[in-house]
Design an enzyme around this catalytic site. Sequence first.
Site, PDB file in Angstrom:
ATOM      1  N   GLY B  10       0.841  -1.204   0.000  1.00  0.00           N
ATOM      2  CA  GLY B  10       0.000   0.000   0.000  1.00  0.00           C
ATOM      3  C   GLY B  10       0.870   1.245   0.000  1.00  0.00           C
ATOM      4  N   GLY B  11       0.597   2.145  -0.928  1.00  0.00           N
ATOM      5  CA  GLY B  11       1.439   3.330  -1.100  1.00  0.00           C
ATOM      6  C   GLY B  11       0.692   4.637  -0.901  1.00  0.00           C
ATOM      7  N   LEU B  13      -0.548   7.504   2.230  1.00  0.00           N
ATOM      8  CA  LEU B  13       0.265   8.235   3.213  1.00  0.00           C
ATOM      9  C   LEU B  13       0.938   7.307   4.213  1.00  0.00           C
ATOM     10  CD1 LEU B  13      -1.846  11.386   4.103  1.00  0.00           C
ATOM     11  CD2 LEU B  13       0.317  11.278   2.878  1.00  0.00           C
ATOM     12  N   ALA B  14       0.183   6.367   4.772  1.00  0.00           N
ATOM     13  CA  ALA B  14       0.749   5.488   5.796  1.00  0.00           C
ATOM     14  C   ALA B  14       1.851   4.620   5.207  1.00  0.00           C
ATOM     15  CB  ALA B  14      -0.348   4.626   6.415  1.00  0.00           C
ATOM     16  N   GLY B  15       1.580   4.035   4.047  1.00  0.00           N
ATOM     17  CA  GLY B  15       2.551   3.135   3.430  1.00  0.00           C
ATOM     18  C   GLY B  15       3.827   3.859   3.037  1.00  0.00           C
ATOM     19  N   ARG B 297     -18.987  14.632  12.423  1.00  0.00           N
ATOM     20  CA  ARG B 297     -19.656  14.129  11.226  1.00  0.00           C
ATOM     21  C   ARG B 297     -20.853  13.242  11.527  1.00  0.00           C
ATOM     22  NH1 ARG B 297     -14.043  13.174   7.847  1.00  0.00           N
ATOM     23  NH2 ARG B 297     -13.712  15.404   7.493  1.00  0.00           N
ATOM     24  N   HIS B 364     -17.826   7.095   4.019  1.00  0.00           N
ATOM     25  CA  HIS B 364     -16.608   7.871   3.802  1.00  0.00           C
ATOM     26  C   HIS B 364     -15.344   7.265   4.410  1.00  0.00           C
ATOM     27  CE1 HIS B 364     -14.017  11.284   3.271  1.00  0.00           C
ATOM     28  NE2 HIS B 364     -13.930  11.542   4.549  1.00  0.00           N
ATOM     29  N   SER B 404      -7.495  12.144   9.945  1.00  0.00           N
ATOM     30  CA  SER B 404      -7.094  10.937   9.212  1.00  0.00           C
ATOM     31  C   SER B 404      -5.676  11.065   8.686  1.00  0.00           C
ATOM     32  CB  SER B 404      -8.053  10.662   8.061  1.00  0.00           C
ATOM     33  OG  SER B 404      -8.072  11.747   7.169  1.00  0.00           O
TER      34      SER B 404
END
Lengths: 250, 595
Positions: B10-11, B13-15, B297, B364, B404
Amino acid sequence: MADKTFIVRIKRQQRPDESVRWEEYELRYRPHMNVIICLRDIAEKPFTRSGVESTPVSYDANCLEEVCGACAMLINGTARQACTALVDDLEKPIRLEPLTKFPLVRDLVVDRSKMFEDLKRTHCWIPIDGTYDIGEGPRMAPSVQEKGYPLSRCITCGNCLEVCPKVNQRDPFVGAAIVSQVRLFNMHPTGAMHSAERLEALMLPGGIADCDNAQNCVKACPKGIPLTESLAAVNGQVLVHAVKSWLRGE
Amino acid sequence: MTQPKIIVVGGGLAGLMATIRVAESGIPVDLFSIVPVKRSHSVCAQGGINAAKNLKGEGDSTWKHFDDTIYGGDFLANQPLVKGMCEAAPAIIDLLDRMGVMFNRTPEGLLDFRRFGGTLYNRTAFAGATTGQQLLYALDEQVRRFESEDKVKKFEGWTFLSVVLDDGGVCRGICGMDLRTMEIRTFPCDAAIFCTGGIGVVFGRSTNSVVCTGSAQSALFQQGVYYANGEFIQVHPTAIPGEDKCRLMSESARGEGGRVWVPKQAGDKRAGKDIPENERFYFLEDWYPKYGNLVPRDVATRAIHKIVFEMKMGLVGEPAVYLDVTHIPRETLDRKLEGILEIYEKFVGVDPREEPMKVFPAMHYTMGGLWVDNQNQATNVPGIYAAGECEYQYHGANRLGANSLVSCIYGGMLAGPAAVRYARGLESGCENVPGAIFERERVRQQDITDALLNQHKGTENPITIWREMGDIMTENVTVIRYNANLQKTLVKLDELSERFTRINLQDRTQWANQTLNFVRELGNMLILARVITMGALARNETRGAHYKPDFPERDDANWLKTTKASYNDGNIQLEYEPVDTSLLQPRERKYTAKA
């Protein structure tokens, strides 16, 4: 009352080395359709207009809101993103073809890795010392941010390369998107410290000298990036850099 | 052992952050992604990233950020990690700034901040209304730099199928499929970090990207990784409904002063801009005077549902309410919100600077996800780590806007070094694992694919099954949940799973066969849908985004606990574990107080 329908013609090619065929699909019209919905409709019922069973069409897509850059293709001959191509606005029959300036993979999928390779070649990054906490970044005038931000919205879709008369699969020209990224990084206070290496990359074959100033790129950009301004700015930077290098006897 | 091997899947932000941290420690990374990483779903994040830098003289602090986050999440999040994230956030912003993110600036050249939902402070740094895109690009550029130094090797255009587990149940590699050649191959590693994002596609139409299927999480779940708090998904109050996806209209529109309203007179047929001020009902401002349009939300979403479905005050002709920014100066809109206004303009064909936008809630964000521990982003299976939206920490029962991006980056920052420590501590590395262990997994995966390719009598269309799953999940497992409907959903999922065994692949070629990949994802989605629905059915209370009218109160005595789903021989089991509330005593969550 029968459903309103419309026709989509798609250029299909199973593999790069296989022959091209055109297929026609008749789709049921609904309001607010875009080209992505057309392709999904076909995947759900992959039967051509004449009733021949085919396969779902291969195509690239991800965000569907024109911010990832994936779904570029030729729609009625124009290079653009499929997600924002609304059926209501398109002349029928709608004609879908893959981009032509990149190696074909299958159907509407092409291989745009050249662009990412060129970003590497031109050092399009800010060389930071590390990710540890060493305090704030450089201050930046709002006016610089307002110039840089539009450039940083480039989605690497490749539409500007597709419409460039100088770009083809044999010529190494990097194209407007990459040049504009060089401008962005040269504009940043830290990036500017290393502008020479980017400019030198653009002085090599395939660099900015290959631009013929056709100015098609700026019209094709879905994000409204001032690409011709970037080409002119970087061209100026390259000239200044070349003269300075020459004066220094390098 | 020799140099450890780390894989990141997974690329987004986290990855990318995990990749950078591993590469920085001198260990090479293999980075796998379905799409070129620059096209990951993080690009869709719009409004901003939270960090209590207190640059507006408001007395903001990381503790207040922490308190807002825990309170906003209705006390379901484990607190120490959240506190760590909030404390790290200001330095994360600095780091991103150093990487060249074009954040909006103040006249003094400092970072500008705006307000977001669930807080009273201007705590959100932003780059126009495309902050996620800008952040992703900054990390993508850093990874490209490592790539040019041969410290990172990208496998773009590969999808993850499964992990390779040795006989002791330790992760020794991954099994993936090349989406062009359709080749199935195993890759040895000492630790694998999963950063595979949200699961919006399980709900059919959501604000998520095409790749956000949760297929990887489901595959890991089926191999023994716990899945936590599956029932907690976030429905964003303001999106443009669409047949292919729902397009987010960022909370930043309200952060910059946008107002939500409906005509006071139900059935008013005038265009929004023609309805005078005193004939408009600003229901969020009326019901929640302190937070106004910036309630969290889940609260805003339920309010819109109430207006549209209970009070029948929605706009004429469609279930929608107005999100209005027409009173904000055009110059401000273009400088701070252009990215999203452009989306509205392009997809709806109306200029939101002139006319109020028509919006409605949409699936979402995935608060739940792979279970990871309270320190290291480690799952319960040795060698498997997870970070970002695919795991369950940080947001509890409801995520606050602009948290997030910071949670993804923070998770990646922790996961990278933790995986390195684990890999370095292994007595014996993946190079000593017998080849038969890898071959066994490869054959297992090849058999699944071959069975699909060889099934010639299938009658069921994958898109149809997916649509039916999405429709029932959206109807029964989003904003309002009734047990009877959840039970019906499980019955429907049974039916869909049975029909799935008779799927017609339609495309049996072995080159860039997107249908084959989608069908494999669909099988995994059906299992995840069940986990979500079962979790929702079991939890008889209302907490954050999980709302049951039959159980309208939060029930801490029985339900202040984390749902942990496990998978045994095709059966999903739920168990529970306590929430770490060691820092903040749970208190009633109420946004109705006066200003």
